[in-house]
Design an enzyme around this catalytic site. Structure first.
Site, short mmCIF file in Angstrom:
data_model
loop_
_atom_site.label_atom_id
_atom_site.label_comp_id
_atom_site.label_asym_id
_atom_site.label_seq_id
_atom_site.Cartn_x
_atom_site.Cartn_y
_atom_site.Cartn_z
N GLN A 28 0.96 5.29 4.14
CA GLN A 28 1.58 6.98 4.42
C GLN A 28 1.42 7.11 5.72
O GLN A 28 1.98 8.65 5.65
CB GLN A 28 0.55 7.64 3.57
CG GLN A 28 0.15 8.74 3.66
CD GLN A 28 1.13 9.62 3.02
OE1 GLN A 28 2.16 9.58 2.78
NE2 GLN A 28 1.33 11.18 2.69
N CYS A 31 -0.49 1.29 7.03
CA CYS A 31 -1.05 2.39 5.93
C CYS A 31 0.56 3.32 5.76
O CYS A 31 1.56 3.38 6.62
CB CYS A 31 -1.57 3.73 6.49
SG CYS A 31 -1.18 4.91 4.87
N CYS A 69 2.14 0.59 -1.25
CA CYS A 69 0.22 1.82 -1.36
C CYS A 69 -0.59 0.37 -0.97
O CYS A 69 -0.96 -0.81 -1.27
CB CYS A 69 -0.26 2.47 -2.51
SG CYS A 69 -1.81 2.68 -2.02
N ASN A 94 1.91 10.18 -1.63
CA ASN A 94 2.86 9.58 -0.26
C ASN A 94 3.53 10.62 -0.35
O ASN A 94 4.48 11.17 -1.48
CB ASN A 94 3.24 8.37 -0.53
CG ASN A 94 3.73 7.82 0.41
OD1 ASN A 94 4.56 7.91 0.51
ND2 ASN A 94 3.05 7.01 0.90
#
Length: 263
Positions: free
Chosen positions: A214, A212, A94, A29
């Site tokens: 990321q 998400c 996450c 990440n």
């Protein structure tokens, strides 16, 4: 050294006017440790309260079910490590790793992390990006959403089903189908307004611009919200919202959508 019921520790509590935020992130990440500090920098600018960030990393390179499940197995170990910094709150950052475990998995993951921190002598509030997203949508009364994900189609279906299992209808879901997590972190947030315009918006009461942590999205949140006239939430802004509320702080963050806007 301070004393506590579980034994001696070496980390002192944060001084007044400072909160320590622990992050558990995938090893690949590159976004959460930039977007969250930026959000909290704006919060500090508005309120004067300071925040520091302390991370533990769990191995995960490819966004596959197998690697995601393996990452989840390291959550307690990471919680123990990050709690050594005597953090006030731990954010399990996450979303898809948690959702891959099945319906309602955020509750169990949050409990595992809380138990590990407590056993290490440093109890902390715990939020997960997965739990933060669905709880924030429900808290705000958003029951029909359109979402954007960077995942492959099967994982996007899984995320959609997870959100719907929490009582939130997903009217449309775009899958950008990027399997490599580093590549996800290099996606251009400047493309998101165009992608959002292509979503089915009729009947929607919110847009999840990035399901998400990321996929970079912060530079586009306010722009998309202003253009479409719908509230825009991301995994990162929902996580920031829950971190703040778990600390008892009122959001006062400009330029990141109405969720975090000053009252």
């Amino acid at each position: 050294m301070t004393e506590n019921p579980d034994g001696p520790t070496c980390a002192a509590p944060a001084p007044d006017g400072l909160s320590r935020v622990g992050l558990i992130v995938p090893s690949s990440n590159t976004t959460m440790e930039t977007e969250l500090p930026e959000l909290f920098r704006r919060q500090s600018e508005a309120t004067g309260h300071r925040y520091t960030f302390h991370s533990a990393r769990a191995a995960m390179k490819q966004v596959t079910r197998e690697e995601l499940l393996a990452m989840v197995g390291r959550a307690a170990e990471c919680a123990t490590a990050v709690s050594d910094a005597a953090v006030d709150v731990i954010a399990y950052a996450c979303l898809v790793a948690v959702m891959a475990q099945g319906p309602g998995a955020h509750k169990e993951s949050e409990q595992v992390i809380a138990d590990a921190a407590r056993a290490n002598g440093h109890p902390a509030e715990v939020v997960s990006s997965a739990g933060a997203l669905v709880r924030t949508l429900r808290t705000l009364g958003h029951t029909r959403v359109a979402i954007v994900t960077p995942y492959m189609a099967p994982l996007t279906r899984m995320v959609r089903e997870y959100i719907e299992g929490e009582g939130i209808e997903v009217l449309d879901a775009v899958a950008l189908e990027v399997p490599d997590n580093l590549a996800v972190g290099r996606l251009d947030p400047g493309r998101l307004p165009g992608i959002a315009r292509g979503l089915r918006q009729e009947g929607a009461d919110a847009i999840v611009l990035s399901a998400c942590v990321q996929m970079p999205s912060l530079p586009a949140v306010q722009r998309v919200e202003d253009e479409l006239g719908l509230p825009v939430v991301t995994a990162a802004t929902a996580t920031a919202y829950e971190v703040l509320t778990s600390l008892g702080h009122t959001p006062a963050i400009a330029g990141a959508g109405r969720l975090l806007a000053p009252a």
